[in-house]
Scaffold this active site. Structure first.
Site, PDB file in Angstrom:
ATOM      1  CE1 TYR A 142      -3.559  -2.599   0.560  1.00  0.00           C
ATOM      2  CE2 TYR A 142      -4.661  -0.530   1.045  1.00  0.00           C
ATOM      3  CZ  TYR A 142      -4.727  -1.874   0.724  1.00  0.00           C
ATOM      4  OH  TYR A 142      -5.944  -2.475   0.580  1.00  0.00           O
ATOM      5  CE  LYS A 192       1.403 -16.841  -2.970  1.00  0.00           C
ATOM      6  NZ  LYS A 192       1.019 -18.275  -2.948  1.00  0.00           N
ATOM      7  CG  ASP A 225      -1.901 -19.816  -1.712  1.00  0.00           C
ATOM      8  OD1 ASP A 225      -1.292 -19.922  -0.626  1.00  0.00           O
ATOM      9  OD2 ASP A 225      -1.528 -20.413  -2.746  1.00  0.00           O
ATOM     10  CG  ASP A 249      -8.153  -4.794   1.363  1.00  0.00           C
ATOM     11  OD1 ASP A 249      -9.086  -4.400   2.089  1.00  0.00           O
ATOM     12  OD2 ASP A 249      -8.082  -4.561   0.144  1.00  0.00           O
ATOM     13  CG  ASP A 253     -13.582  -7.215   1.907  1.00  0.00           C
ATOM     14  OD1 ASP A 253     -13.386  -6.526   2.923  1.00  0.00           O
ATOM     15  OD2 ASP A 253     -14.008  -6.742   0.826  1.00  0.00           O
TER      16      ASP A 253
HETATM   17  C1  IPM Z   1     -10.448  -1.350   3.731  1.00  0.00           C
HETATM   18  C2  IPM Z   1     -10.662  -0.681   2.409  1.00  0.00           C
HETATM   19  C3  IPM Z   1      -9.504   0.279   2.167  1.00  0.00           C
HETATM   20  C4  IPM Z   1      -8.237  -0.555   2.050  1.00  0.00           C
HETATM   21  C5  IPM Z   1      -9.668   1.217   0.983  1.00  0.00           C
HETATM   22  C6  IPM Z   1     -10.960   2.013   1.045  1.00  0.00           C
HETATM   23  C7  IPM Z   1      -8.488   2.141   0.870  1.00  0.00           C
HETATM   24  O1  IPM Z   1     -10.812  -1.628   1.406  1.00  0.00           O
HETATM   25  O2  IPM Z   1     -10.344  -0.626   4.745  1.00  0.00           O
HETATM   26  O3  IPM Z   1     -10.418  -2.576   3.758  1.00  0.00           O
HETATM   27  O4  IPM Z   1      -7.944  -1.097   0.973  1.00  0.00           O
HETATM   28  O5  IPM Z   1      -7.545  -0.661   3.041  1.00  0.00           O
HETATM   29 MG    MG Z   2     -10.933  -3.629   2.123  1.00  0.00          MG
END
Ligand code: IPM
Ligand code: MG
Length: 366
Positions: A142, A192, A225, A249, A253
């Site tokens: 990032y 990884k 993975d 990230d 999710d």
């Molecule tokens: C998160 C989001 C952020 C990230 C974006 C909005 C920059 O996806 O907080 O997970 O990628 O960290």
């Molecule tokens: Mg995110």
């Protein structure tokens, strides 16, 4: 009692709507439990860009550095897709994480009993699920340099750099081990190391921190993975997971969706402990700005309200108030109240964002 300072940044899309419901909850704790907050509200993301030409004004950044906690809604929207990278709404959020040095992003994935049927996985795979992903959040790909789109010969090349120093890995690993000690005492580190040098170093440092200072915590390592696969196969094998910024990230999710809805999950992003003994901190829902449903009263405010519960716990030393709020949310869900994101395949009646907030207040009153 000194007032706790809170900077509220509703942001874009559904951010302001869900934050309105959080404000109801904050007010309830002030009026009914005598908590005192010094609240400041400001802009972040696209709305800040519209107002100031930057996704985070320097004054807002300065305020964030001074408060006990920042509570953020969400940032982003299609309107800003074509902006230069430095002006995109997401940069506002990333700047907060980076400049406040908020390196440990805690993302719990907890399955609420009332929602075990809503997961895309079988009920017995998810019921009772309670895992915590600790995502490194100030470094890695990032932020690594060089980055950019450059000319190379007769074409362009897009470059991002995955970069981790030993100290960056060390500090986030320690946060994860500490958390594990307060939970089921198990930590799984994901990278990884089979293809990335940064992963090799990650594994080495996490192992060293373990051997030196946390030998009592059960540590395992997994390629990210395979970790993603195991999260879908049998997520209850995990307690705490520690991983880098990008893998975290993605994995958070995926873990979030195991629980039935992204609209349910809060997060805390913690930095170094300050002179007052509290960590620098920002709290935000895991979900994004959901521009497709913004302004329609369809958003689920629970993730943002649970983020405030995390603030009560980690920033304001109000663990029992946090328990109370979490229990109220359980009660509301058990009563069958659902925002549209929590509706099963056969539909049913859903309630609005503000009705969900009101239902939580009513449950708190009881
Ligand atoms: C998160 C989001 C952020 C990230 C974006 C909005 C920059 O996806 O907080 O997970 O990628 O960290
Ligand atoms: Mg995110």
């Amino acid at each position: 009692m000194t007032k706790s300072s809170l900077l509220i940044l509703p942001g874009d899309g559904i951010g302001p709507e869900v934050m309105t419901e959080v404000r109801k909850v904050v007010t309830w704790f002030e009026e009914k439990k005598g908590l005192e907050f010094d609240i400041n509200e400001d802009l972040v993301g696209g709305i800040a860009y519209d107002a100031y030409g930057t996704p985070l004004h320097d004054d807002t950044m300065a305020k964030a550095q001074e408060v006990d906690a920042v509570l953020l809604g969400a940032v982003g929207g299609p309107k800003y897709d074509t902006l230069d990278f430095n002006l995109k709404p997401e940069r506002g959020l990333l700047r907060l994480r980076k400049e406040m040095d908020l390196f440990a992003n805690l993302r719990p994935a907890q399955c609420f009993n009332a929602l075990a049927d809503f997961s895309s996985l079988k009920k017995d795979v998810v019921s009772g699920l309670d895992i915590m992903i600790v995502r490194e959040s100030t470094s890695g790909v990032y932020f690594g340099e060089p980055r950019g789109i450059f000319e190379e010969g007769n074409e362009r090349v897009g470059i991002n750099t995955q970069r981790y120093t030993e100290s960056e890995i060390d500090r986030v690993a320690r946060s994860a081990f500490e958390l594990a000690r307060h939970r089921d005492n198990k930590l799984c580190s994901m990278e990884k190391a089979n293809v990335m040098e940064s992963g090799v170093l990650w594994r080495e440092v996490v192992q060293k921190v373990h051997d030196q200072d946390y030998p009592d915590v059960e540590l395992s390592h997994m390629y990210a993975d395979a970790g993603a696969m195991q999260l879908c196969r049998w997520p209850k094998q995990f307690d705490v997971i520690v991983t880098d910024n990008l893998f975290g990230d993605l994995l958070s999710d995926a873990a979030a969706m195991l629980t039935g809805s992204l609209g349910m999950l809060p997060s805390a992003t913690l930095g170094p402990v300050m002179a007052n003994g509290r960590p620098k901190a920002m709290y935000e829902p895991v979900h994004g700005s959901a521009p497709d449903i913004a302004g329609q009263g369809k958003a689920n405010p629970i993730a943002c309200i649970l983020s405030f519960a995390m603030a009560l716990r980690y920033s304001f030393d109000c663990a029992s108030e946090a328990d109370l709020l979490e229990a109220a949310i359980e009660t509301v869900l058990a009563s069958g109240a659902r925002t549209p994101d929590l509706m099963g395949p056969d539909g049913g009646n859903s309630i609005t964002t503000s009705a969900m907030g009101d239902a939580i207040i009513m449950a708190l009153d009881k």
